[in-house]
Motif scaffolding. Structure first.
Motif, PDB file in Angstrom:
ATOM      1  N   ARG A 128     -57.514  79.159 -30.632  1.00  0.00           N
ATOM      2  CA  ARG A 128     -58.816  79.416 -30.960  1.00  0.00           C
ATOM      3  C   ARG A 128     -59.113  78.121 -31.994  1.00  0.00           C
ATOM      4  O   ARG A 128     -60.180  77.405 -31.884  1.00  0.00           O
ATOM      5  N   THR A 129     -58.312  77.531 -32.875  1.00  0.00           N
ATOM      6  CA  THR A 129     -58.457  76.446 -33.903  1.00  0.00           C
ATOM      7  C   THR A 129     -58.424  75.305 -32.976  1.00  0.00           C
ATOM      8  O   THR A 129     -59.339  74.320 -33.280  1.00  0.00           O
ATOM      9  N   ARG A 130     -57.453  75.155 -32.071  1.00  0.00           N
ATOM     10  CA  ARG A 130     -57.149  73.951 -31.220  1.00  0.00           C
ATOM     11  C   ARG A 130     -58.530  73.755 -30.490  1.00  0.00           C
ATOM     12  O   ARG A 130     -59.206  72.763 -30.302  1.00  0.00           O
ATOM     13  N   GLU A 131     -59.123  74.719 -29.976  1.00  0.00           N
ATOM     14  CA  GLU A 131     -60.359  74.862 -28.936  1.00  0.00           C
ATOM     15  C   GLU A 131     -61.526  74.330 -29.811  1.00  0.00           C
ATOM     16  O   GLU A 131     -62.389  73.454 -29.269  1.00  0.00           O
ATOM     17  N   SER A 132     -61.901  74.730 -31.013  1.00  0.00           N
ATOM     18  CA  SER A 132     -62.905  74.684 -31.875  1.00  0.00           C
ATOM     19  C   SER A 132     -62.851  73.007 -32.234  1.00  0.00           C
ATOM     20  O   SER A 132     -63.759  72.549 -32.164  1.00  0.00           O
ATOM     21  N   ASN A 133     -61.618  72.683 -32.563  1.00  0.00           N
ATOM     22  CA  ASN A 133     -61.533  71.112 -32.956  1.00  0.00           C
ATOM     23  C   ASN A 133     -61.661  70.361 -31.690  1.00  0.00           C
ATOM     24  O   ASN A 133     -62.458  69.290 -32.011  1.00  0.00           O
ATOM     25  N   ARG A 134     -61.400  70.713 -30.538  1.00  0.00           N
ATOM     26  CA  ARG A 134     -61.619  69.830 -29.380  1.00  0.00           C
ATOM     27  C   ARG A 134     -63.127  69.807 -29.146  1.00  0.00           C
ATOM     28  O   ARG A 134     -63.771  68.778 -28.953  1.00  0.00           O
ATOM     29  N   ILE A 135     -63.761  71.041 -29.462  1.00  0.00           N
ATOM     30  CA  ILE A 135     -65.356  70.881 -29.157  1.00  0.00           C
ATOM     31  C   ILE A 135     -65.943  70.207 -30.055  1.00  0.00           C
ATOM     32  O   ILE A 135     -66.916  69.395 -29.988  1.00  0.00           O
ATOM     33  N   ARG A 172     -68.838  65.180 -31.671  1.00  0.00           N
ATOM     34  CA  ARG A 172     -68.688  63.860 -32.555  1.00  0.00           C
ATOM     35  C   ARG A 172     -68.842  62.533 -31.568  1.00  0.00           C
ATOM     36  O   ARG A 172     -69.587  61.695 -31.827  1.00  0.00           O
ATOM     37  N   SER A 173     -67.936  62.728 -30.543  1.00  0.00           N
ATOM     38  CA  SER A 173     -68.060  61.573 -29.599  1.00  0.00           C
ATOM     39  C   SER A 173     -69.478  61.360 -29.008  1.00  0.00           C
ATOM     40  O   SER A 173     -69.720  60.348 -28.655  1.00  0.00           O
ATOM     41  N   GLN A 174     -69.660  62.390 -28.366  1.00  0.00           N
ATOM     42  CA  GLN A 174     -71.237  62.397 -27.814  1.00  0.00           C
ATOM     43  C   GLN A 174     -72.395  61.825 -28.854  1.00  0.00           C
ATOM     44  O   GLN A 174     -73.123  60.848 -28.416  1.00  0.00           O
ATOM     45  N   ASN A 175     -72.285  62.243 -29.952  1.00  0.00           N
ATOM     46  CA  ASN A 175     -73.144  61.741 -30.822  1.00  0.00           C
ATOM     47  C   ASN A 175     -72.983  60.167 -31.310  1.00  0.00           C
ATOM     48  O   ASN A 175     -73.912  59.414 -31.290  1.00  0.00           O
ATOM     49  N   THR A 176     -71.675  59.979 -31.481  1.00  0.00           N
ATOM     50  CA  THR A 176     -71.444  58.389 -31.494  1.00  0.00           C
ATOM     51  C   THR A 176     -72.163  57.682 -30.308  1.00  0.00           C
ATOM     52  O   THR A 176     -72.407  56.432 -30.605  1.00  0.00           O
ATOM     53  N   ARG A 236     -75.532  57.343 -30.457  1.00  0.00           N
ATOM     54  CA  ARG A 236     -76.264  56.263 -31.524  1.00  0.00           C
ATOM     55  C   ARG A 236     -76.090  54.882 -30.896  1.00  0.00           C
ATOM     56  O   ARG A 236     -76.824  53.983 -31.111  1.00  0.00           O
ATOM     57  N   ASN A 237     -74.711  54.611 -30.220  1.00  0.00           N
ATOM     58  CA  ASN A 237     -74.540  53.500 -29.711  1.00  0.00           C
ATOM     59  C   ASN A 237     -75.461  52.782 -28.782  1.00  0.00           C
ATOM     60  O   ASN A 237     -75.775  51.621 -28.848  1.00  0.00           O
ATOM     61  N   ARG A 238     -75.688  53.844 -27.862  1.00  0.00           N
ATOM     62  CA  ARG A 238     -76.843  53.537 -26.730  1.00  0.00           C
ATOM     63  C   ARG A 238     -78.047  53.319 -27.579  1.00  0.00           C
ATOM     64  O   ARG A 238     -78.723  52.347 -27.045  1.00  0.00           O
TER      65      ARG A 238
END
Length: 450
Positions: free
Chosen positions: A421-428, A433-437, A440-442
């Motif tokens: 569960r911890t790994r899954e939450s970290n992946r999400i 964060r990558s989507q937000n980055t 912002r870049n776009r």
């Protein structure tokens, strides 16, 4: 006194029939004949080949063929093939014939109208007991035996009724273990009765402790339940001291001693004393529009005074104080104990990866299977007449080892699930964060193009 039990059989009908009708357990040997004759002053001596086995709607010596024929006739030979039950009596309370007679009567009363039953009385132990093998398919309509939660209760009630008819003792129903939340509710009610003298204050005191009290006059029973959910509990289940009448008497006694303001005396409201407003000469050399915005939209003293009066007049909502809910805290502490056990387990064994924990669980499973096989072999040896007494101690030791391994396996399983569960939450979180980055870049690229 008769002890009963019932369970389903899925592996083999022939196996359970062979066990129930085993001649080594149902025959009278020479010693049993002599004891039976001496204790009961019998006038007729049983021969050595007498067996206490009776078939109901089937032949005792061909029970498997008869039951299997019914299953094949209706095409229901898989799944639950039979039910196995037993009825055990206290040592020296009944004779073998009486034990078998009660067993046959019980089988006819409970299953005899629709199912085939083999009744066998075993005398290989100090406690005479009957074994019942019930065909899972009815010979009347081909329907399978209905599996209900109440079937054991009905079976036990019928056995107790027969025991009373034969003048035997009956095992009293054991008192069910009370849930732990009942004790918490009693403690909360006691504290609320000490702090309140009116029904309204009593409700407030319980609500402050995390409980909701319900006493609707249109309902028959008053209830109490936790604020965070769960089923409501009727007050009479907590005892006579906690029913609605007893609570009213306790509140009335507080009212006579302290009046109607006992709750305010013990739980006084918080007094918020506002700071004195000291005007400052901060508006010199400023325009009217600038002063207006600073007063009503800035952080000036005038703005704070304005907010204060809005709060006092009820225009702005008052901030509620957080309430500590005891049931929620108990759940949190239980979860913390589980997390600490899993952390200590992983730290003690120094697992380098998740796969190492899974491999360790496989090793635990193999150990438990080995110990279970050894225990099953010991149980088989204990069924013999000449079984040594130390077998019981060996079985108890194996049972303790299996219980420890099962506890460790549950901790390992919880650790694996928590890591996943911890790994899954970290992946999400990383994906977000990558989507937000990227977003912002776009936006930055679009602004530069403009």
């Amino acid at each position: 006194m008769a002890v009963t039990k019932i369970w389903v059989v899925k592996d083999s009908l022939q196996r359970v029939l062979d066990y129930a009708a085993n001649p080594d357990k149902t025959e009278y040997d020479a010693l049993a004949q002599t004891l039976h004759y001496a204790e009961n002053d019998a006038k007729t001596k049983l021969n050595e080949s007498a067996q206490l086995v009776t078939g109901i709607h089937c032949r005792a010596d061909h029970a498997w063929e008869d039951m299997r024929a019914v299953q094949e006739r209706f095409g229901k030979t898989d799944g639950v093939v039979a039910l196995h039950a037993y009825q055990s009596f206290r040592e020296g309370e009944v004779t073998p014939e009486q034990c078998h007679e009660i067993g046959v009567a019980l089988a006819r009363k409970v299953w005899g109208k629709r199912f085939q039953v083999l009744v066998a009385t075993h005398m290989n132990t100090d406690n005479l007991h009957n074994h019942f093998v019930i065909n899972s398919v009815s010979y009347v309509d081909g329907k399978k035996y209905e599996q209900r939660r109440s079937q054991y209760t009905e079976f036990r009630a019928a056995s107790d009724k027969l025991c009373r008819e034969y003048g035997l003792s009956v095992v009293e129903q054991p008192k069910a273990k009370e849930p732990a939340r009942y004790a918490w509710m009693r403690e909360a009610i006691d504290q609320a009765c000490e702090d309140a003298s009116t029904p309204e204050d009593f409700h407030r005191a319980l609500y402050r402790q995390g409980y909701i009290f319900g006493a609707d006059p249109n309902r028959k029973y008053a209830t109490i339940r936790a604020r965070d959910g769960g089923r409501a509990v009727r007050l009479y289940r907590l005892g006579e001291e906690y029913d609605l009448t007893a609570i009213d008497d306790r509140l009335r006694g507080n009212y006579l001693l302290y009046g109607s303001r006992l709750y305010e005396l013990k739980k006084p409201p918080r007094q918020n004393t506002p700071k004195r407003y000291r005007p400052k000469d901060t508006y010199a050399r400023k325009g009217i529009l600038q002063i207006f915005f600073e007063v009503f939209f800035g952080e000036s003293q005038m703005h704070r005074l304005y907010l204060y009066y809005c709060y006092q007049l009820g225009i702005l909502p008052k901030k509620q104080q957080p309430c500590i809910n005891r049931p929620e805290l108990e759940a949190i502490w239980r979860n913390i104990d589980k997390v600490l056990a899993e952390h200590a387990f992983v730290k003690e064994h120094q697992f380098p990866s998740l796969q190492a924990i899974e491999d360790y669980r496989k090793g635990l499973s193999q150990q438990m299977e080995t110990l279970a096989a050894q225990r099953a072999e010991i149980v088989k040896q204990m069924r013999r007449k000449d079984a040594p007494p130390e077998l019981a101690d060996r079985r108890a030791v194996l049972t303790c080892k299996i219980a420890e391994l099962r506890k460790e396996d549950r901790i390992a399983e919880g650790a694996i699930k928590r890591i996943q569960r911890t790994r899954e939450s970290n992946r999400i979180d990383q994906e977000n964060r990558s989507q937000n980055t990227n977003y912002r870049n776009r936006r930055r690229d679009c602004s530069r193009q403009r």
